[in-house]
Design a protein around this motif. Structure first.
Motif, PDB file in Angstrom:
ATOM      1  N   ALA A   5       0.824  -1.216   0.000  1.00 19.01           N
ATOM      2  CA  ALA A   5       0.000   0.000   0.000  1.00 19.01           C
ATOM      3  C   ALA A   5       0.857   1.264   0.000  1.00 19.01           C
ATOM      4  CB  ALA A   5      -0.957  -0.005   1.194  1.00 19.01           C
ATOM      5  N   GLY A   6       2.062   1.168  -0.587  1.00 17.01           N
ATOM      6  CA  GLY A   6       2.933   2.329  -0.666  1.00 17.01           C
ATOM      7  C   GLY A   6       3.652   2.668   0.635  1.00 17.01           C
ATOM      8  N   LEU A   7       3.542   1.792   1.629  1.00 16.27           N
ATOM      9  CA  LEU A   7       4.189   2.054   2.916  1.00 16.27           C
ATOM     10  C   LEU A   7       5.647   1.620   2.884  1.00 16.27           C
ATOM     11  CD1 LEU A   7       1.422   0.823   5.396  1.00 16.27           C
ATOM     12  CD2 LEU A   7       1.806   3.125   4.515  1.00 16.27           C
ATOM     13  N   THR A   8       6.476   2.329   3.631  1.00 15.83           N
ATOM     14  CA  THR A   8       7.886   1.958   3.755  1.00 15.83           C
ATOM     15  C   THR A   8       8.002   0.742   4.682  1.00 15.83           C
ATOM     16  OG1 THR A   8       8.257   3.327   5.710  1.00 15.83           O
ATOM     17  CG2 THR A   8       8.559   4.400   3.563  1.00 15.83           C
ATOM     18  N   PRO A   9       9.127   0.050   4.609  1.00 12.50           N
ATOM     19  CA  PRO A   9       9.326  -1.073   5.544  1.00 12.50           C
ATOM     20  C   PRO A   9       9.151  -0.650   7.008  1.00 12.50           C
ATOM     21  CG  PRO A   9      10.987  -1.141   3.835  1.00 12.50           C
ATOM     22  CD  PRO A   9      10.216   0.148   3.635  1.00 12.50           C
ATOM     23  N   ASN A  44       2.041   9.778   8.628  1.00 16.18           N
ATOM     24  CA  ASN A  44       2.309   9.512   7.211  1.00 16.18           C
ATOM     25  C   ASN A  44       1.522   8.295   6.741  1.00 16.18           C
ATOM     26  OD1 ASN A  44       4.122  11.620   7.175  1.00 16.18           O
ATOM     27  ND2 ASN A  44       5.914  10.320   7.476  1.00 16.18           N
ATOM     28  N   MET A  45       1.507   7.278   7.582  1.00 14.83           N
ATOM     29  CA  MET A  45       0.825   6.030   7.253  1.00 14.83           C
ATOM     30  C   MET A  45      -0.689   6.238   7.093  1.00 14.83           C
ATOM     31  SD  MET A  45       0.985   2.685   9.649  1.00 14.83           S
ATOM     32  CE  MET A  45       2.320   3.429  10.517  1.00 14.83           C
ATOM     33  N   LEU A  46      -1.294   6.979   8.031  1.00 15.63           N
ATOM     34  CA  LEU A  46      -2.740   7.238   7.965  1.00 15.63           C
ATOM     35  C   LEU A  46      -3.071   7.979   6.678  1.00 15.63           C
ATOM     36  CD1 LEU A  46      -3.594   8.295  11.645  1.00 15.63           C
ATOM     37  CD2 LEU A  46      -3.727   6.025  10.605  1.00 15.63           C
ATOM     38  N   SER A  47      -2.205   8.920   6.315  1.00 13.93           N
ATOM     39  CA  SER A  47      -2.437   9.684   5.106  1.00 13.93           C
ATOM     40  C   SER A  47      -2.303   8.802   3.861  1.00 13.93           C
ATOM     41  CB  SER A  47      -1.489  10.877   5.133  1.00 13.93           C
ATOM     42  OG  SER A  47      -1.010  11.169   3.885  1.00 13.93           O
ATOM     43  N   LYS A  48      -1.277   7.950   3.820  1.00 13.86           N
ATOM     44  CA  LYS A  48      -1.108   7.041   2.668  1.00 13.86           C
ATOM     45  C   LYS A  48      -2.263   6.054   2.545  1.00 13.86           C
ATOM     46  CE  LYS A  48       3.952   6.996   2.513  1.00 13.86           C
ATOM     47  NZ  LYS A  48       5.146   6.143   2.670  1.00 13.86           N
ATOM     48  N   LEU A  49      -2.735   5.555   3.699  1.00 17.39           N
ATOM     49  CA  LEU A  49      -3.820   4.569   3.679  1.00 17.39           C
ATOM     50  C   LEU A  49      -5.193   5.234   3.560  1.00 17.39           C
ATOM     51  CD1 LEU A  49      -2.621   2.095   6.467  1.00 17.39           C
ATOM     52  CD2 LEU A  49      -2.349   1.864   3.995  1.00 17.39           C
ATOM     53  N   GLN A  50      -5.203   6.555   3.716  1.00 20.60           N
ATOM     54  CA  GLN A  50      -6.454   7.332   3.677  1.00 20.60           C
ATOM     55  C   GLN A  50      -7.450   6.809   4.706  1.00 20.60           C
ATOM     56  OE1 GLN A  50      -7.266   6.977  -0.607  1.00 20.60           O
ATOM     57  NE2 GLN A  50      -6.528   9.072  -0.822  1.00 20.60           N
ATOM     58  N   VAL A  51      -6.959   6.627   5.923  1.00 25.43           N
ATOM     59  CA  VAL A  51      -7.825   6.213   7.029  1.00 25.43           C
ATOM     60  C   VAL A  51      -7.726   7.257   8.143  1.00 25.43           C
ATOM     61  CG1 VAL A  51      -7.717   3.744   6.515  1.00 25.43           C
ATOM     62  CG2 VAL A  51      -5.996   4.754   8.036  1.00 25.43           C
TER      63      VAL A  51
END
Length: 69
Positions: A5-9, A44-51
């Protein structure tokens, strides 16, 4: 490999701790970083996942198979 989902390791690693119900401070201790750093990764993660929340991110991660059982 599994979708990320475009997340970094590092974001995926933090996400797996969130799925376990860990707080930012607990995650920070486990990874030897500051809780602010963890907070930034979470944002950053919430924004990438759109949650909207950590809980929503955890549910998404489990449903999407991002986190191995």
């Amino acid at each position: 490999g599994a979708p990320t989902a475009g997340l970094t390791p590092r974001e995926l690693e933090i996400l797996s701790y969130i799925v376990q119900g860990r707080t930012d401070r607990e995650i920070a201790d486990a990874l030897s970083v500051s809780h602010r750093t963890v907070g930034n990764h979470v944002s950053n993660m919430l924004s990438k996942l759109q949650v909207p929340s950590r809980t929503a991110a955890a549910i998404f991660a489990i449903r999407a198979g991002l986190i191995p059982d």
